[in-house]
Design an enzyme around this catalytic site. Structure first.
Site, short mmCIF file in Angstrom:
data_model
loop_
_atom_site.label_atom_id
_atom_site.label_comp_id
_atom_site.label_asym_id
_atom_site.label_seq_id
_atom_site.Cartn_x
_atom_site.Cartn_y
_atom_site.Cartn_z
N GLY A 1 118.86 55.52 18.95
CA GLY A 1 117.39 55.53 18.82
C GLY A 1 116.96 56.61 17.84
N ARG A 2 115.69 57.01 18.00
CA ARG A 2 115.10 57.96 17.04
C ARG A 2 115.89 59.26 16.88
NH1 ARG A 2 109.87 55.92 19.08
NH2 ARG A 2 110.53 56.91 20.99
N ILE A 3 116.27 59.88 18.02
CA ILE A 3 116.92 61.20 17.92
C ILE A 3 118.32 61.05 17.33
CG2 ILE A 3 117.73 63.21 19.23
CD1 ILE A 3 115.33 62.69 21.17
N HIS B 1 118.93 73.73 27.81
CA HIS B 1 117.99 72.63 27.55
C HIS B 1 116.91 73.04 26.53
CE1 HIS B 1 116.36 68.71 29.53
NE2 HIS B 1 116.05 68.74 28.25
N ARG C 1 120.96 63.68 28.36
CA ARG C 1 120.77 63.98 29.77
C ARG C 1 122.11 64.34 30.40
NH1 ARG C 1 116.34 64.95 28.84
NH2 ARG C 1 114.42 64.05 29.67
N GLU D 1 121.11 70.55 36.48
CA GLU D 1 120.52 71.76 35.89
C GLU D 1 119.25 72.16 36.63
OE1 GLU D 1 119.90 69.92 31.87
OE2 GLU D 1 117.79 70.48 32.16
C1 DGY Z 1 112.54 65.50 26.89
O1 DGY Z 1 111.40 65.58 26.42
O2 DGY Z 1 112.94 64.50 27.46
C2 DGY Z 1 113.44 66.69 26.71
O3 DGY Z 1 114.54 66.65 27.53
C3 DGY Z 1 112.72 68.00 26.86
O4 DGY Z 1 111.89 68.13 25.78
#
Ligand code: DGY
Length: 322
Positions: A157-159, A288, A241, A270
């Site tokens: 996806g985007r990231i 995180h 995640r 976490e």
């Molecule tokens: C999210 O937005 O899902 C990240 O884990 C925290 O910015």
């Protein structure tokens, strides 16, 4: 007309809190202590808009009250595995998240983890600070070259695409990926990327970066068997995640040399950290921080504000999940 009542579960950056105060009858959380499930239930019964974040489990139990007054859950964050969307929909609630605005920052962290784990940056800094450094020598702290290697993304996806852009255009890396919902062919072509199964990605990559959502469909996707498919020199990066990885399987793989290293920004359970990770010099560990730049955290708040504005104006919020 009275202003809608908005309850925010954690402290937000000051400029967005100031806007919230201006626009709404808002209850902020100055102490920044997480709400208990009972407090979230109570909040849902006493507001028009409830704004949790990714660490607040708004599950079926929290949404089970018979006196919910909230009409919208404007979540601060892109991930939504902390929200029970089915339960929210059944209660007639609109739910929104904050995509896009954190893409670049999270990709920066993924790339930072990749570089740090490959080039032993954390380990090197610890070595220097400990006073053990005796000077440059040809065999000191040799690590893995990044340029020209293969990056495998699980989820595209985007990231993932932003990470691939950094890796491909910045470091000449080849990109392979696996995703049940692949992007348009033109996006794939941009990186000269190749789509394959999760197992093939694991077998063929020098670096594997996780970009899939958390939750039941991807729970422990990276288990002992799949981690065992990775190459011995490979490095696993997780900025997605924590529960996508089986902690014990990864700790064993890092200790036994099944894989060379890991760069982790998220952890199952976490903020509790499995102590086994602390013994792994070959793991880079972050708390995180994916979206943690000032600009991004303000943009995330502004995105919630825009979703609330649209909702209270009778429009469909752009980030409506249900
Ligand atoms: C999210 O937005 O899902 C990240 O884990 C925290 O910015």
């Amino acid at each position: 007309m009275s202003k809608p009542k908005v309850i925010v579960t954690r402290k937000w950056p000051e400029p967005v809190e100031a806007k919230l105060k201006e626009l709404y009858d808002v209850q902020l959380n100055e102490s920044d202590v997480a709400m208990t499930p009972a407090q979230m239930k109570d909040a849902l019964a006493n507001c028009d808009a409830f704004c949790p974040t990714v660490t607040d489990p708004v599950n079926a139990d929290v949404l089970s009250g018979d006196n919910i007054s909230a009409k919208i859950i404007g979540s601060y964050g892109v991930g939504y595995n902390h929200l029970d969307l089915d339960a929210a929909k059944a209660r007639g609630l609109t739910v929104t998240n904050t995509p896009e605005v954190l893409t670049d920052c999270t990709a920066d962290i993924a790339m930072g983890l990749l570089l740090s784990a490959a080039r032993r940056i954390g380990e090197g800094e610890r070595h220097l600070r400990s006073g053990e450094w005796t000077g440059w020598r040809p065999t000191h702290m040799m690590a893995t070259k990044v340029t020209g290697k293969t990056l495998g993304c699980i989820g595209f996806g985007r990231i993932a695409q932003a990470t691939a852009a950094r890796a491909h255009f910045g470091f000449g890396m080849n990109i392979v990926f696996s995703d049940p919902y692949p992007p348009l062919q033109e996006v794939i072509n941009k990186f000269g990327a190749t789509q394959m199964s999760v197992e093939d990605v694991l077998q063929k990559s020098d670096f594997v970066s996780l970009h899939c959502p958390g939750g039941k469909d991807t729970y422990h996707l990276l288990n002992e068997e799949r981690i065992g498919m990775m190459q011995k020199h490979a490095v696993l990066i997780n900025s997605a995640r924590g529960d996508v990885i089986d902690n014990q399987a990864l700790i064993s793989a890092l200790k036994n040399g099944t894989i060379a290293g890991a760069g982790l920004d998220v952890f199952e359970g976490e903020p509790k950290l499995d102590p086994g990770f602390l013994d792994c010099e070959n793991a880079v560990l972050l708390p995180h921080l994916g979206s943690a730049s000032i600009e991004t955290r303000i943009a995330m708040g502004e995105r919630v504000l825009e979703n609330l504005r649209a909702f209270f104006a009778g429009e469909t919020p752009r980030d409506k999940l249900v």
